[in-house]
Each structure stands twice: as C-alpha cells, then as structure tokens.
Design a protein around this motif. Sequence first.
Motif, PDB file in Angstrom:
ATOM      1  N   TYR A  11     -11.303  47.550 -19.893  1.00 48.52           N
ATOM      2  CA  TYR A  11     -11.467  48.451 -21.017  1.00 48.52           C
ATOM      3  C   TYR A  11     -11.752  49.864 -20.510  1.00 48.52           C
ATOM      4  O   TYR A  11     -12.384  50.047 -19.472  1.00 48.52           O
ATOM      5  N   GLU A  18      -5.204  49.640 -31.885  1.00 50.09           N
ATOM      6  CA  GLU A  18      -5.036  49.315 -30.468  1.00 50.09           C
ATOM      7  C   GLU A  18      -5.804  50.283 -29.573  1.00 50.09           C
ATOM      8  O   GLU A  18      -6.186  49.924 -28.454  1.00 50.09           O
ATOM      9  N   ARG A  28      -8.244  48.851 -26.787  1.00 50.99           N
ATOM     10  CA  ARG A  28      -8.152  49.281 -25.380  1.00 50.99           C
ATOM     11  C   ARG A  28      -9.468  49.835 -24.870  1.00 50.99           C
ATOM     12  O   ARG A  28      -9.862  49.631 -23.715  1.00 50.99           O
ATOM     13  N   VAL A  73      -0.755  46.087 -25.187  1.00 51.21           N
ATOM     14  CA  VAL A  73      -0.858  46.994 -26.320  1.00 51.21           C
ATOM     15  C   VAL A  73       0.450  46.957 -27.096  1.00 51.21           C
ATOM     16  O   VAL A  73       1.449  46.390 -26.653  1.00 51.21           O
ATOM     17  N   LEU A 109      -4.118  52.308 -18.785  1.00 47.28           N
ATOM     18  CA  LEU A 109      -2.806  51.750 -19.116  1.00 47.28           C
ATOM     19  C   LEU A 109      -1.817  51.966 -17.976  1.00 47.28           C
ATOM     20  O   LEU A 109      -1.795  53.019 -17.343  1.00 47.28           O
TER      21      LEU A 109
END
Length: 325
Positions: free
Chosen positions: A14, A48, A52, A68, A20
């Motif tokens: 996280y 999302e 995330r 995602v 990402l």
Amino acid sequence: MTDRTMKAVLFDRYGDPDVLYVGRVPRPEPAPGEVLVRVRAFSVNGGELAARAGKIRLLTGRKFPKRVGLDFTGEVAALGTGTTAFAIGDRVWGVLGRTSGFGSAAEYVTVPADRIGRVPEGLDLVDAAALPVATTAVTALRDKVALRPGERLLVRGAAGGVGNAAVQLGHAYGAEVTALARAANLDFVRGLGATTALDHGTVRLPELGRFDVVLDTAGTGLPDFRRLLAPGGRMVTIAFDLTRPVGSLGYLAVSVRHGRGRVRAFSGNPKRTDFDDLARHVTEGKLAPAVDRVFPLAETAAAHRALEAGGVRGKYVVRVDQAPG
C-alpha cells in the motif's frame, strides 16, 4: 510457444501512486457464462485510489500483488461455454462486479456475460471508457430517487466521473440542476447542462434553498446536505467518509432505515440492462463522454496522481495499446 501471460498494473504494498508498476500475470480464460475481453481502455476511479493507499485494507486484505482498474472498454476475444449473447469481436464496455475486485488495468479481463453491454456504434473505445461508471448516475437518478421533470437537483462533485454524468442526465430528464464543483470547473459543468454552478469551497449551504433531490459523490458532511431537502425530498450518496468510516457508515445505516429525508447509499454494480440504458442515453444524445486526459498504460501511476490532485473534468482514461495477435 504461445505466451499465455499479459501486462497488468500491479502493486506489492500500500502507498502513494509510485507503488504502481506494469508487470506480467497469467492471461485469464473465460469460465462458463463469461467472456474474455481484450481491453482497449479503462478509467481511474476514486475507490481504487483508496484501495491502493490502504484506506480500506480491512476489506482488501494484505495479500499481494494486488491489481487496479474497475471499468473497461474493449472487444470480446473469447467466449466461455454457454455464452451466446455476444460474439467474438463485439465492442463492449463493463464494470467489474463487487465480488470481482479490481483488475481491469490489464490487456485482458474476464467478466460474466451479464455484466457487460455493447458500445454504441461510432463511439471511440478510448472515449467510451469515460462512461461505464455513468451507470451509477443512471441507477441513482432512475431507481434510487426517481428524479422527475421540473424538480430541483443538487449534484455534489459535479465535475467528476459520476457527477458530470448526473448533471447531463438531470438536464436531459428536465430537472433544474445546481452543480457544486471547484471554481475552475464551473464553466465546464454549466456546459453540461447545469442551470446554476457554484464553487463548493465558498458556497454557504443554508443559502442554497431546498432541493427535491441531492446526489452526493463525496460522502462527507452528509447531515448538512440532508438538511437541504424539501418536504418529500430524496438524497443518495455513492461514497462514505474515509477519514471516519465507522461513524460515516453508521450514519448511513441509521438514515436508510429511519426518518424523513433518508439518505440512500449504494455502490454501482451494473448489469447488462444498465449498460443497455447507458447506450440508449448516448445514442439519444442525453449523455456524452467527458475525457479530461488520456494516459498510456505505463503512466497509470501518473493518472492516479492526477486524480488525487483534484480538479478533474470528467474522467482520466488509460489507453491499453497492444500488439496484434
């Protein structure tokens, strides 16, 4: 040997958008009743971002890597056993259901055939990716509050993905639409059909008067907006306050069950009939995609960062370019 993997946007912990990355995962195969969609584009959604960042980790858990992407447009690439409603090559759009989680930020996605619909002819698939979540606005105004011509509608978060669709649809349904948005976006929401557009940062709510319908996309300060309801008024929200989730959800639970001017809350979980309605609204000119900016798949993190910064006009869309084959 055929490569049975695909590109997908993943994260291993996280955090902020920099967690990402584009990796490779097994390409899915459609189960009975499902379709495999070759994804052409998807949009970035607030839910999302929260997932995330770990703001709803009690729901998303600690198993990584995670995916995602909630919505998508593309073409049907394969059919599961017993799937007859679509043919290979059909242009479709959809939203992953509540039980599916995220995962449309990828080259392919599998989805039940009753969870997608056909994209109207002439609508570009990248532009179309701004619209699947508009099914939430359709459901809210059609089913949850039954908006009627001549009623006063207040849309909070009017420049966002669901909000801009609600402004367009409210105008098309014959309502008098008041839109709350950032000061820089007021001309944008007026162009969508809002009769009145106000800066949400400076507006004094008690001075707004009364509304027949309030549509909220933020989830904060709900009691203050509930007080704006006229007798017989209805309010619907698609969000809850992530800074105080227990209290916010508790308020919604009590409000849904008790009292005048109750607040209806729901999350979008559209089926094919909802996408059929969406397509009809587009074809009839009642609804058009609002794309703020298009990002390539490799810049999905930048799209997340842009949405978190605020000020979006419509949707940030991510394009999934693929080699033939």
